[in-house]
Design an enzyme around this catalytic site. Structure first.
Site, short mmCIF file in Angstrom:
data_model
loop_
_atom_site.label_atom_id
_atom_site.label_comp_id
_atom_site.label_asym_id
_atom_site.label_seq_id
_atom_site.Cartn_x
_atom_site.Cartn_y
_atom_site.Cartn_z
N ASP A 13 0.88 -1.17 0.00
CA ASP A 13 0.00 0.00 0.00
C ASP A 13 0.92 1.22 0.00
OD1 ASP A 13 -1.55 2.19 0.69
OD2 ASP A 13 -2.60 1.17 2.33
N TYR A 230 2.18 0.29 14.98
CA TYR A 230 1.17 0.24 13.92
C TYR A 230 1.65 0.90 12.63
CZ TYR A 230 -2.90 0.86 11.09
OH TYR A 230 -3.77 0.81 10.05
N LYS A 233 -2.44 -2.56 8.31
CA LYS A 233 -2.65 -4.01 8.31
C LYS A 233 -1.88 -4.63 7.16
CE LYS A 233 -5.14 -5.90 11.49
NZ LYS A 233 -4.47 -6.87 12.33
P1 13P Z 1 -5.00 -0.44 5.09
O1 13P Z 1 -4.14 -1.40 5.88
O2 13P Z 1 -5.70 -1.15 3.97
O3 13P Z 1 -4.19 0.73 4.64
O4 13P Z 1 -6.14 0.08 6.06
C1 13P Z 1 -5.79 0.77 7.20
C2 13P Z 1 -6.94 1.32 7.98
O5 13P Z 1 -6.71 1.88 9.01
C3 13P Z 1 -8.31 1.18 7.50
O6 13P Z 1 -9.24 1.80 8.37
MG MG Z 2 -4.07 2.12 3.31
MG MG Z 3 -4.87 -2.15 2.36
#
Ligand code: 13P
Ligand code: MG
Ligand code: MG
Ligand code: 13P
Length: 366
Positions: A13, A230, A233
């Protein structure tokens, strides 16, 4: 260089549009140009640029083997180039998954997710590449178990002589950085004890027992563990080879007709159902979700990627999507309560340490 083909999927990402819901077309265009250039220079045999939600997915075939520096650097440079565009456009979280400044030979441990397999291409080589957003690598444990160990899902386990002996699962303990091989069907109770705890024990590879043929491989990077804090994800990918003594395409897709519960969703801090969607619906917007999975089917032909076919673009998955929406309503009604909200140790966002400190003097013996 071996005669074998390597299928590499490297994803990151590098900036969301809008928020975390999707990717800007300029990023896809830049990635396309970079990989096309590499194909002309014969680094790659073929490539396909894809995306699921805000994750940019580089699907590449080549003859350089796994963990190849040239291929990893190509992916890294592509992500860096896309990050530049993301910064220019002030896209959300530009460069989010690039945790290091300089490339040091492999993208592993640097933020991007990686799944690679090297194999001798068969007479016909159907593969499915699953890509998910707003979830984490443990999301594949349940479907992988059903595909390769559950005869109620995969009738081939019972009726195809090539599969009848079963499969071996390589499971990684992502906290202890250890791995173990367990065999199905004879060790399924042991296997399930581990893989049911899918935030810690993650299936990385599945092998056919008869001859050790690699059938599936998943990305197992956990960004939060890499960075120690953090950083988004670790939205995962999964590669599965199909047919001719391996589960058929339909057997591989079948587990996704059940919208099982995974970790992720809003702020990486909630449980939600994994919704199987066609490519054009992989734009998680409701509470940044619910988590999505797409399935890109290819026939390999001398390493060329014939495809993709958008395999969840099928009304047979409508009920799973409806089920995911119903489960979403039910879970969302819990607001900030568990089990919709993840347990304290698993949330990607938390105010708890701060609150504990601020309120420490007000805690008295009960
Ligand atoms: P991503 O990991 O897809 O960037 O999403 C992060 C997030 O905080 C979604 O609310
Ligand atoms: Mg994202
Ligand atoms: Mg993502
Ligand atoms: P194969 O054994 O040729 O893979 O055929 C199985 C099948 O496609 C049944 O759906």
């Amino acid at each position: 260089m071996s005669g074998k083909i390597t299928l590499s999927v490297i994803k990151a990402d590098v900036g969301g549009y809008v928020g975390h819901s999707c990717i800007h077309p300029d990023l896809l265009k830049t990635a396309e140009e970079r990989l096309s250039n590499a194909s002309e220079k014969e680094v790659l045999i073929d490539y396909h640029v894809s995306r699921c939600g805000d994750d940019l997915e580089l699907i590449m075939t080549h003859k350089h083997g796994m963990d190849n520096e040239k291929v990893h650097k190509l992916a890294w440079d592509t992500f860096v180039a896309c990050t530049e565009i993301a910064k220019e456009l002030k896209l959300y979280g530009a460069g989010q998954d690039l945790l290091q400044e300089t490339f040091t030979g492999t993208v592993k441990g640097m933020g991007p997710g990686v799944a690679e397999m090297e194999f001798e291409e068969r007479k016909s080589e159907p593969v499915i590449i699953f890509m998910a957003d707003k979830t984490s690598p443990g999301a594949w444990n349940l479907p992988l178990y059903k595909i390769f160990a559950d005869p109620f899902n995969t009738s081939g386990l019972v009726i195809d002589p090539a599969m009848h002996e079963g499969f071996k699962f390589e499971i990684v303990d992502v906290y202890e950085r250890k791995k173990i091989l367990l065999a199905a069907p004879e060790e399924i109770y042991d296997l399930l004890m581990f893989i049911g705890a899918m935030r810690r024990f993650i299936i990385r590879n599945v092998y056919r027992k008869k001859d050790g043929e690699l059938a599936a491989t998943a990305s197992t990077q956990k960004l939060s563990l890499i960075a120690g804090r953090y950083v988004g994800k670790d939205d995962p990918v999964l590669l599965v080879r199909c047919q001719s003594g391996l589960p058929a395409v339909g057997e591989v897709l079948e587990p996704f007709a059940f919208s099982h519960m995974v970790e992720g969703w809003m702020r990486g801090s909630h449980h939600g159902p994994l919704m199987p969607v066609p490519f054009y619906e992989a734009n998680p917007s409701r509470f940044d979700g619910p988590p999505r999975v797409i399935a890109a089917g290819f026939q390999l032909c001398g390493g060329k990627l014939i495809g993709p076919r958008d395999l969840f673009d099928d009304p047979a998955f409508d009920l799973a999507r409806k089920q995911a929406n119903e489960i979403s309503n039910y879970l969302r009604s819990h607001g900030p309560f568990e089990p919709h909200r993840l347990g304290l140790d698993d949330m990607e966002y938390t105010t708890m340490p701060h609150l504990m400190e601020k309120l420490s003097s007000r805690f008295v013996p009960e």
